[in-house]
Scaffold this active site. Sequence first.
Site, PDB file in Angstrom:
ATOM      1  N   LYS A  15     -14.470   3.959  -0.261  1.00 21.20           N
ATOM      2  CA  LYS A  15     -15.410   3.934   0.861  1.00 21.20           C
ATOM      3  C   LYS A  15     -16.157   5.264   0.987  1.00 21.20           C
ATOM      4  O   LYS A  15     -16.974   5.439   1.892  1.00 21.20           O
ATOM      5  CB  LYS A  15     -14.660   3.671   2.187  1.00 21.20           C
ATOM      6  CG  LYS A  15     -13.896   2.374   2.208  1.00 21.20           C
ATOM      7  CD  LYS A  15     -14.809   1.185   2.019  1.00 21.20           C
ATOM      8  CE  LYS A  15     -14.038  -0.075   1.699  1.00 21.20           C
ATOM      9  NZ  LYS A  15     -14.800  -1.042   0.914  1.00 21.20           N
ATOM     10  N   THR A  61     -10.003  11.409  -6.647  1.00 21.01           N
ATOM     11  CA  THR A  61      -8.986  10.588  -6.000  1.00 21.01           C
ATOM     12  C   THR A  61      -7.950  10.098  -7.010  1.00 21.01           C
ATOM     13  O   THR A  61      -7.919  10.563  -8.166  1.00 21.01           O
ATOM     14  CB  THR A  61      -9.657   9.474  -5.144  1.00 21.01           C
ATOM     15  OG1 THR A  61      -8.660   8.798  -4.419  1.00 21.01           O
ATOM     16  CG2 THR A  61     -10.458   8.489  -5.977  1.00 21.01           C
ATOM     17  N   LYS A  65      -5.708  13.990  -8.956  1.00 27.83           N
ATOM     18  CA  LYS A  65      -5.799  15.190  -8.112  1.00 27.83           C
ATOM     19  C   LYS A  65      -5.063  16.403  -8.696  1.00 27.83           C
ATOM     20  O   LYS A  65      -5.469  17.538  -8.493  1.00 27.83           O
ATOM     21  CB  LYS A  65      -5.289  14.883  -6.706  1.00 27.83           C
ATOM     22  CG  LYS A  65      -6.197  13.897  -5.969  1.00 27.83           C
ATOM     23  CD  LYS A  65      -5.701  13.580  -4.581  1.00 27.83           C
ATOM     24  CE  LYS A  65      -6.572  12.505  -3.943  1.00 27.83           C
ATOM     25  NZ  LYS A  65      -6.200  12.210  -2.566  1.00 27.83           N
ATOM     26  N   GLY A 126       7.137   8.874  -0.202  1.00 27.57           N
ATOM     27  CA  GLY A 126       6.356   9.098  -1.417  1.00 27.57           C
ATOM     28  C   GLY A 126       6.414  10.546  -1.853  1.00 27.57           C
ATOM     29  O   GLY A 126       6.590  11.450  -1.019  1.00 27.57           O
ATOM     30  N   GLY A 129       0.995  12.778  -5.890  1.00 28.45           N
ATOM     31  CA  GLY A 129      -0.062  13.714  -5.537  1.00 28.45           C
ATOM     32  C   GLY A 129      -0.501  13.566  -4.091  1.00 28.45           C
ATOM     33  O   GLY A 129      -0.771  14.565  -3.412  1.00 28.45           O
ATOM     34  N   ASN A 149      11.776   9.394  -1.370  1.00 34.08           N
ATOM     35  CA  ASN A 149      11.014   8.754  -2.447  1.00 34.08           C
ATOM     36  C   ASN A 149      11.929   7.893  -3.298  1.00 34.08           C
ATOM     37  O   ASN A 149      13.129   8.156  -3.416  1.00 34.08           O
ATOM     38  CB  ASN A 149      10.373   9.844  -3.320  1.00 34.08           C
ATOM     39  CG  ASN A 149       9.374   9.264  -4.293  1.00 34.08           C
ATOM     40  OD1 ASN A 149       8.532   8.462  -3.904  1.00 34.08           O
ATOM     41  ND2 ASN A 149       9.466   9.649  -5.557  1.00 34.08           N
ATOM     42  N   ARG A 150      11.331   6.857  -3.872  1.00 33.65           N
ATOM     43  CA  ARG A 150      12.064   5.940  -4.758  1.00 33.65           C
ATOM     44  C   ARG A 150      12.773   6.734  -5.867  1.00 33.65           C
ATOM     45  O   ARG A 150      13.939   6.495  -6.167  1.00 33.65           O
ATOM     46  CB  ARG A 150      11.025   4.969  -5.355  1.00 33.65           C
ATOM     47  CG  ARG A 150      11.536   3.862  -6.163  1.00 33.65           C
ATOM     48  CD  ARG A 150      10.397   2.950  -6.561  1.00 33.65           C
ATOM     49  NE  ARG A 150       9.340   3.641  -7.341  1.00 33.65           N
ATOM     50  CZ  ARG A 150       8.252   3.048  -7.817  1.00 33.65           C
ATOM     51  NH1 ARG A 150       8.046   1.759  -7.591  1.00 33.65           N
ATOM     52  NH2 ARG A 150       7.366   3.728  -8.510  1.00 33.65           N
ATOM     53  N   THR A 151      12.054   7.667  -6.463  1.00 32.35           N
ATOM     54  CA  THR A 151      12.660   8.523  -7.495  1.00 32.35           C
ATOM     55  C   THR A 151      12.945   9.879  -6.859  1.00 32.35           C
ATOM     56  O   THR A 151      12.020  10.657  -6.568  1.00 32.35           O
ATOM     57  CB  THR A 151      11.686   8.693  -8.688  1.00 32.35           C
ATOM     58  OG1 THR A 151      11.212   7.406  -9.063  1.00 32.35           O
ATOM     59  CG2 THR A 151      12.354   9.387  -9.857  1.00 32.35           C
ATOM     60  N   TYR A 219      -5.652   2.027   3.430  1.00 33.85           N
ATOM     61  CA  TYR A 219      -6.418   1.286   4.437  1.00 33.85           C
ATOM     62  C   TYR A 219      -6.993   0.059   3.760  1.00 33.85           C
ATOM     63  O   TYR A 219      -7.243   0.059   2.561  1.00 33.85           O
ATOM     64  CB  TYR A 219      -7.554   2.152   5.004  1.00 33.85           C
ATOM     65  CG  TYR A 219      -8.428   2.731   3.930  1.00 33.85           C
ATOM     66  CD1 TYR A 219      -8.127   3.965   3.366  1.00 33.85           C
ATOM     67  CD2 TYR A 219      -9.512   2.020   3.413  1.00 33.85           C
ATOM     68  CE1 TYR A 219      -8.892   4.481   2.343  1.00 33.85           C
ATOM     69  CE2 TYR A 219     -10.277   2.536   2.379  1.00 33.85           C
ATOM     70  CZ  TYR A 219      -9.961   3.765   1.848  1.00 33.85           C
ATOM     71  OH  TYR A 219     -10.702   4.275   0.820  1.00 33.85           O
TER      72      TYR A 219
HETATM   73  P1  ATR Z   1      -0.643   9.415  -5.822  1.00 30.25           P
HETATM   74  O1  ATR Z   1      -1.511  10.435  -6.432  1.00 30.25           O
HETATM   75  O2  ATR Z   1      -1.384   8.334  -5.093  1.00 30.25           O
HETATM   76  O3  ATR Z   1       0.432   9.992  -4.962  1.00 30.25           O
HETATM   77  P2  ATR Z   1       1.295   8.985  -7.876  1.00 30.25           P
HETATM   78  O4  ATR Z   1       1.333  10.428  -8.186  1.00 30.25           O
HETATM   79  O5  ATR Z   1       1.310   7.965  -8.965  1.00 30.25           O
HETATM   80  O6  ATR Z   1       0.012   8.614  -7.026  1.00 30.25           O
HETATM   81  O7  ATR Z   1       2.530   8.696  -6.867  1.00 30.25           O
HETATM   82  C1  ATR Z   1       2.808   7.425  -6.356  1.00 30.25           C
HETATM   83  C2  ATR Z   1       3.938   7.516  -5.348  1.00 30.25           C
HETATM   84  O8  ATR Z   1       4.160   6.220  -4.780  1.00 30.25           O
HETATM   85  C3  ATR Z   1       5.259   7.929  -5.944  1.00 30.25           C
HETATM   86  O9  ATR Z   1       5.996   8.620  -4.962  1.00 30.25           O
HETATM   87  C4  ATR Z   1       5.904   6.591  -6.270  1.00 30.25           C
HETATM   88  O10 ATR Z   1       7.319   6.627  -6.349  1.00 30.25           O
HETATM   89  P3  ATR Z   1       8.035   7.152  -7.708  1.00 30.25           P
HETATM   90  O11 ATR Z   1       7.960   8.660  -7.661  1.00 30.25           O
HETATM   91  O12 ATR Z   1       9.393   6.627  -7.615  1.00 30.25           O
HETATM   92  O13 ATR Z   1       7.229   6.566  -8.844  1.00 30.25           O
HETATM   93  C5  ATR Z   1       5.502   5.824  -5.046  1.00 30.25           C
HETATM   94  N1  ATR Z   1       5.502   4.358  -5.243  1.00 30.25           N
HETATM   95  C6  ATR Z   1       4.655   3.618  -5.962  1.00 30.25           C
HETATM   96  N2  ATR Z   1       4.945   2.301  -5.857  1.00 30.25           N
HETATM   97  C7  ATR Z   1       6.026   2.217  -5.031  1.00 30.25           C
HETATM   98  C8  ATR Z   1       6.810   1.135  -4.529  1.00 30.25           C
HETATM   99  N3  ATR Z   1       6.540  -0.133  -4.835  1.00 30.25           N
HETATM  100  N4  ATR Z   1       7.830   1.437  -3.699  1.00 30.25           N
HETATM  101  C9  ATR Z   1       8.109   2.715  -3.356  1.00 30.25           C
HETATM  102  N5  ATR Z   1       7.411   3.773  -3.809  1.00 30.25           N
HETATM  103  C10 ATR Z   1       6.384   3.530  -4.632  1.00 30.25           C
END
Ligand code: ATR
Length: 276
Positions: A15, A61, A65, A126, A129, A149-151, A219
């Site tokens: 947007k 974006t 980043k 999360g 970035g 965070n998941r990881t 959004y």
């Molecule tokens: P961005 O720049 O948008 O932050 P990124 O660096 O790819 O993109 O990071 C994505 C984040 O969303 C990460 O924290 C990822 O978790 P992992 O570190 O475990 O990969 C998280 N993420 C993506 N899909 C997810 C999901 N379905 N459930 C939970 N966390 C998710």
Amino acid sequence: MKTFAVLGNPIKHSKSPIIHKLFSEQTKISQKYIKIYVPINNFYKKFFHFIKNGGIGANITIPFKKKAYKLCDFLTRRAQYSGVVNTIKILESKKILGDNTDGIGLLKDLQNLKFINNTSNILLLGAGGAAQGIIYPLIKFGCNVTIVNRTYQNAKNIINHFNNIKNLNCLKLEDLFIINNKIKYNLIINATSSSIQGNIPNIPSTIINPDIFCYDLFYNFNKTPFLKWCIIHGAKKISDGIGMLIEQAAYSFYLWHGIIPNTKIIIKKYKKYNLY
Ligand code: ATR
């Protein structure tokens, strides 16, 4: 005419061009602002191609980043601290200046919404970035931020990036399920990219209550999957990230043109006419 762009992948949904058009109309500063789709391994090539063709500023974006941070000759203080760049300005010397307006844009929107104060206890979902880019202004404002965070290792990496700064910590996801009844969060921010695939991060629903503020950096036209999930579990105070998007764009506009647009008017217009 001065040319700017937003570079990302995916980019179709962006947007930023419409927001910058509204800024131009409001401030009477004309600028050309385009979207550039960047194949995953082609960021540097696409960026320099844009600059060679006269581009003098860009927003960067998902997911470039951190790469953008690496190509800058100079960094603003907040970009330096965050390690992530979302705004670039080509200086007269042709050197590249990198800024991060995401964090300050988010803080401004949270303040507009009255979702935050300087004692807020924030749960940040999360560790990519997007998450890293918003932490510094929240901590500086006085908040306490816990990353989940998941990881887990990616959350740990952010803690290390900020040199174990006070008021920033992380939790293992499984620990959140165990201890969530003992800790009260005032604000939960979804900074995962899960919404892009229509998913929601896996967190205990007991964190949600009518008093907690729920904010999604994502959004879309309808409520995001995360916000729908929050409502189902009792949340009453929710917001998507459109206000942040407009606020961060305003700080980018300021970096390029030296004028800050009146964002309140634009946010109102955007929400009223559903320009999503
Ligand atoms: P961005 O720049 O948008 O932050 P990124 O660096 O790819 O993109 O990071 C994505 C984040 O969303 C990460 O924290 C990822 O978790 P992992 O570190 O475990 O990969 C998280 N993420 C993506 N899909 C997810 C999901 N379905 N459930 C939970 N966390 C998710």
